[in-house]
Design a protein around this motif. Structure first.
Motif, PDB file in Angstrom:
ATOM      1  N   ALA A 101     -21.273  31.669  41.822  1.00 46.69           N
ATOM      2  CA  ALA A 101     -20.667  30.448  42.370  1.00 46.69           C
ATOM      3  C   ALA A 101     -21.623  29.757  43.332  1.00 46.69           C
ATOM      4  CB  ALA A 101     -19.354  30.784  43.064  1.00 46.69           C
ATOM      5  N   SER A 102     -22.323  30.542  44.147  1.00 49.26           N
ATOM      6  CA  SER A 102     -23.259  29.940  45.101  1.00 49.26           C
ATOM      7  C   SER A 102     -24.432  29.276  44.403  1.00 49.26           C
ATOM      8  CB  SER A 102     -23.760  31.006  46.078  1.00 49.26           C
ATOM      9  OG  SER A 102     -24.636  31.921  45.427  1.00 49.26           O
ATOM     10  N   LEU A 103     -24.764  29.761  43.196  1.00 47.41           N
ATOM     11  CA  LEU A 103     -25.878  29.201  42.429  1.00 47.41           C
ATOM     12  C   LEU A 103     -25.421  28.130  41.446  1.00 47.41           C
ATOM     13  CD1 LEU A 103     -27.687  32.575  41.552  1.00 47.41           C
ATOM     14  CD2 LEU A 103     -28.459  30.883  43.217  1.00 47.41           C
ATOM     15  N   SER A 104     -24.091  28.027  41.267  1.00 48.53           N
ATOM     16  CA  SER A 104     -23.512  27.127  40.254  1.00 48.53           C
ATOM     17  C   SER A 104     -24.120  27.419  38.876  1.00 48.53           C
ATOM     18  CB  SER A 104     -23.750  25.657  40.635  1.00 48.53           C
ATOM     19  OG  SER A 104     -23.140  25.350  41.876  1.00 48.53           O
ATOM     20  N   THR A 105     -24.322  28.702  38.605  1.00 50.73           N
ATOM     21  CA  THR A 105     -24.980  29.126  37.368  1.00 50.73           C
ATOM     22  C   THR A 105     -24.379  30.441  36.893  1.00 50.73           C
ATOM     23  OG1 THR A 105     -27.062  28.106  38.052  1.00 50.73           O
ATOM     24  CG2 THR A 105     -27.195  29.769  36.312  1.00 50.73           C
ATOM     25  N   ARG A 106     -24.173  30.557  35.600  1.00 57.47           N
ATOM     26  CA  ARG A 106     -23.741  31.834  35.021  1.00 57.47           C
ATOM     27  C   ARG A 106     -24.986  32.672  34.741  1.00 57.47           C
ATOM     28  NH1 ARG A 106     -19.260  33.897  32.515  1.00 57.47           N
ATOM     29  NH2 ARG A 106     -18.165  31.916  32.740  1.00 57.47           N
ATOM     30  N   LEU A 107     -25.038  33.862  35.322  1.00 61.21           N
ATOM     31  CA  LEU A 107     -26.206  34.729  35.180  1.00 61.21           C
ATOM     32  C   LEU A 107     -26.078  35.687  33.995  1.00 61.21           C
ATOM     33  CD1 LEU A 107     -26.720  35.604  38.945  1.00 61.21           C
ATOM     34  CD2 LEU A 107     -27.967  33.905  37.600  1.00 61.21           C
ATOM     35  N   PHE A 108     -24.855  36.052  33.651  1.00 61.71           N
ATOM     36  CA  PHE A 108     -24.619  36.979  32.555  1.00 61.71           C
ATOM     37  C   PHE A 108     -23.631  36.396  31.560  1.00 61.71           C
ATOM     38  CE2 PHE A 108     -25.710  40.141  35.921  1.00 61.71           C
ATOM     39  CZ  PHE A 108     -26.754  40.793  35.274  1.00 61.71           C
ATOM     40  N   GLU A 109     -23.818  36.746  30.291  1.00 59.10           N
ATOM     41  CA  GLU A 109     -22.769  36.595  29.292  1.00 59.10           C
ATOM     42  C   GLU A 109     -22.038  37.926  29.253  1.00 59.10           C
ATOM     43  OE1 GLU A 109     -21.923  33.956  27.840  1.00 59.10           O
ATOM     44  OE2 GLU A 109     -23.652  32.629  28.109  1.00 59.10           O
ATOM     45  N   ARG A 110     -20.744  37.919  29.487  1.00 59.13           N
ATOM     46  CA  ARG A 110     -19.982  39.151  29.614  1.00 59.13           C
ATOM     47  C   ARG A 110     -19.241  39.465  28.320  1.00 59.13           C
ATOM     48  NH1 ARG A 110     -20.296  36.402  34.195  1.00 59.13           N
ATOM     49  NH2 ARG A 110     -20.408  37.444  36.227  1.00 59.13           N
ATOM     50  N   THR A 111     -19.326  40.717  27.877  1.00 55.84           N
ATOM     51  CA  THR A 111     -18.498  41.220  26.784  1.00 55.84           C
ATOM     52  C   THR A 111     -17.778  42.454  27.304  1.00 55.84           C
ATOM     53  OG1 THR A 111     -20.155  42.747  25.869  1.00 55.84           O
ATOM     54  CG2 THR A 111     -20.268  40.443  25.157  1.00 55.84           C
ATOM     55  N   THR A 112     -16.922  43.004  26.495  1.00 56.13           N
ATOM     56  CA  THR A 112     -16.182  44.193  26.932  1.00 56.13           C
ATOM     57  C   THR A 112     -17.083  45.405  27.048  1.00 56.13           C
ATOM     58  OG1 THR A 112     -15.611  44.630  24.617  1.00 56.13           O
ATOM     59  CG2 THR A 112     -14.006  43.384  25.951  1.00 56.13           C
ATOM     60  N   ARG A 113     -18.248  45.376  26.384  1.00 52.29           N
ATOM     61  CA  ARG A 113     -19.112  46.555  26.364  1.00 52.29           C
ATOM     62  C   ARG A 113     -20.380  46.419  27.207  1.00 52.29           C
ATOM     63  NH1 ARG A 113     -19.080  48.929  20.170  1.00 52.29           N
ATOM     64  NH2 ARG A 113     -16.818  49.276  20.030  1.00 52.29           N
ATOM     65  N   GLN A 114     -20.858  45.208  27.392  1.00 55.50           N
ATOM     66  CA  GLN A 114     -22.131  45.093  28.104  1.00 55.50           C
ATOM     67  C   GLN A 114     -22.295  43.709  28.716  1.00 55.50           C
ATOM     68  OE1 GLN A 114     -25.343  45.505  25.307  1.00 55.50           O
ATOM     69  NE2 GLN A 114     -24.794  43.690  24.150  1.00 55.50           N
TER      70      GLN A 114
END
Length: 303
Positions: free
Chosen positions: A42-55
Motif C-alpha cells: 500500500a505504501s508503494l502503491s504497487t503489487r509485489l507478489f501474485e498470490r496463489t493458494t500454493r505460492q
C-alpha cells in the motif's frame, strides 16, 4: 523501522517462496506477516507478489524492487559488519559461488577447515559453471578461473592454474596415447563449458603452438564441469580440465595427463567481489585462508 522490517519480510518471502515461511523465520504469525506485506504494498502503491493458494510469484515490479531491497539490506549489514570489525568478530553467514568441480572437490573440504577455525561462520556455497551475478544471487565472493570483463568487480588472484589434457588409464590402454595434438582427431573428446573457447584447445609446447578444434558433432558436451570430469574417469574420452579440478584424480590414478609437455595458457584462480561492497571480517578471513591453503597445496605446477 516498521518499513525496514516489512522490507526484510518481503526479501525473505521472495527467497523462501512463501509468506508463512518468511513470517516464521522472522517470528511473525501468518496474519501479522500478511498484514505487514499488505501495508508495504500500500505504501508503494504497487503489487509485489501474485498470490496463489500454493505460492507467491514476484511481479515485474516486485523483481525490480527486490534487487534494490537486497542492495539496501546488504549496505546495512555491511555497516553492522564494519562496527563489529572493531571487535574483530569473525562470524555470520558467508555466501560463495564456485564452479561445480572446483567447489565440490577443492573448496568444500577447505570450507570445513575454515569453519573449524572460525566456528561462528556459516557457509553457503552456490555451485554453477556460469558467471553468477553477485548482487542478484546475494553472493559475497565468486571463485573463478580467469577474470571476467566486468569493471565493477575487484579481482584478487589466489593461485596459478593451467588446463591440462587428461583421460582414464583404461581408455588410453584401449585406444592408445597421442603424442602430438595432430593425433587428437583420432580420439573421443569431452567438452565442458561454453562451446566457443571450450571446444578450441590451444596447446603450447616449448617451440610450437597448435589450435585443435574439437569436432562437436562427435564429442560429449556438458555445461557441468563435474560431469565432464566423471565422463573422463569413466573412460569416455580425453578432456581439457583445470589442474585444480583433477589434482586428487591424478594422485589416485583415476586420471592421467595426456601429452604433459603440451599446456594451455594460464587462467589463474581469482576471488571476485563488487567494488561497492564492504568486505566483512569473515570475508577477509576467508580470502586470507584460501591464499594460505593454495600455498600449502603447492601450486598447480607441482603436479
Amino acid at each position: 523501522m516498521d518499513n525496514l522490517e516489512a522490507i526484510r519480510l518481503f526479501v525473505e518471502a521472495a527467497q523462501l517462496g512463501g509468506l508463512s515461511a518468511a513470517g516464521r523465520k522472522l517470528g511473525l504469525s501468518p496474519a501479522a506477516a500478511s498484514a505487514r506485506l499488505l501495508k508495504l504494498e500500500a505504501s508503494l502503491s504497487t503489487r509485489l507478489f501474485e498470490r496463489t493458494t500454493r505460492q507467491l510469484r514476484l511481479t515485474d515490479e516486485g523483481r525490480l524492487y527486490l534487487q534494490h531491497c537486497r542492495q539496501a539490506l546488504q549496505a546495512l549489514d555491511d555497516a553492522r559488519a564494519a562496527l563489529s570489525a572493531e571487535k574483530k568478530e569473525i562470524r555470520g553467514k558467508i555466501r560463495l559461488s564456485a564452479t561445480s568441480d572446483f567447489g565440490r572437490h577443492v573448496l568444500n573440504p577447505w570450507l570445513d577447515e575454515f569453519t573449524a577455525r572460525y566456528p561462528g561462520v556459516v557457509p553457503a556455497l552456490l555451485l554453477s559453471d556460469s558467471l553468477s551475478h553477485l548482487i542478484a544471487d546475494d553472493v559475497d565472493l565468486l571463485i573463478r578461473f580467469g577474470v571476467p570483463p566486468d569493471s565493477s568487480l575487484i579481482a584478487r588472484q589466489l593461485a596459478d592454474n593451467h588446463r591440462v589434457l587428461c583421460a582414464a588409464p583404461g581408455y588410453l590402454q584401449r585406444r592408445g596415447t597421442p603424442v602430438h595434438p595432430r593425433q587428437l582427431a583420432d580420439f573421443e573428446h569431452i567438452v565442458s563449458g561454453q562451446s566457443g573457447w571450450a571446444s578450441e584447445w590451444r596447446l603450447q609446447s616449448e617451440d610450437e603452438m597448435i589450435v585443435f578444434k574439437v569436432p562437436l558433432e562427435a564429442a560429449r558436451e556438458t555445461n557441468d564441469g563435474a560431469l565432464a570430469r566423471q565422463w573422463a574417469i569413466d573412460g569416455h574420452g580425453i578432456a581439457l580440465k583445470s589442474i585444480w579440478d583433477i589434482r586428487a584424480d591424478l594422485a589416485a590414478g583415476r586420471l592421467v595427463r595426456v601429452m604433459p609437455e603440451w599446456q594451455t595458457a594460464e587462467a589463474p584462480v581469482y576471488a571476485l567481489y563488487p567494488r561497492s561492497r564492504y568486505l566483512a571480517p569473515r570475508v577477509r578471513a576467508l580470502l586470507d585462508f584460501l591464499r594460505e591453503r593454495f600455498e600449502q597445496a603447492g601450486g598447480s605446477n607441482s603436479i
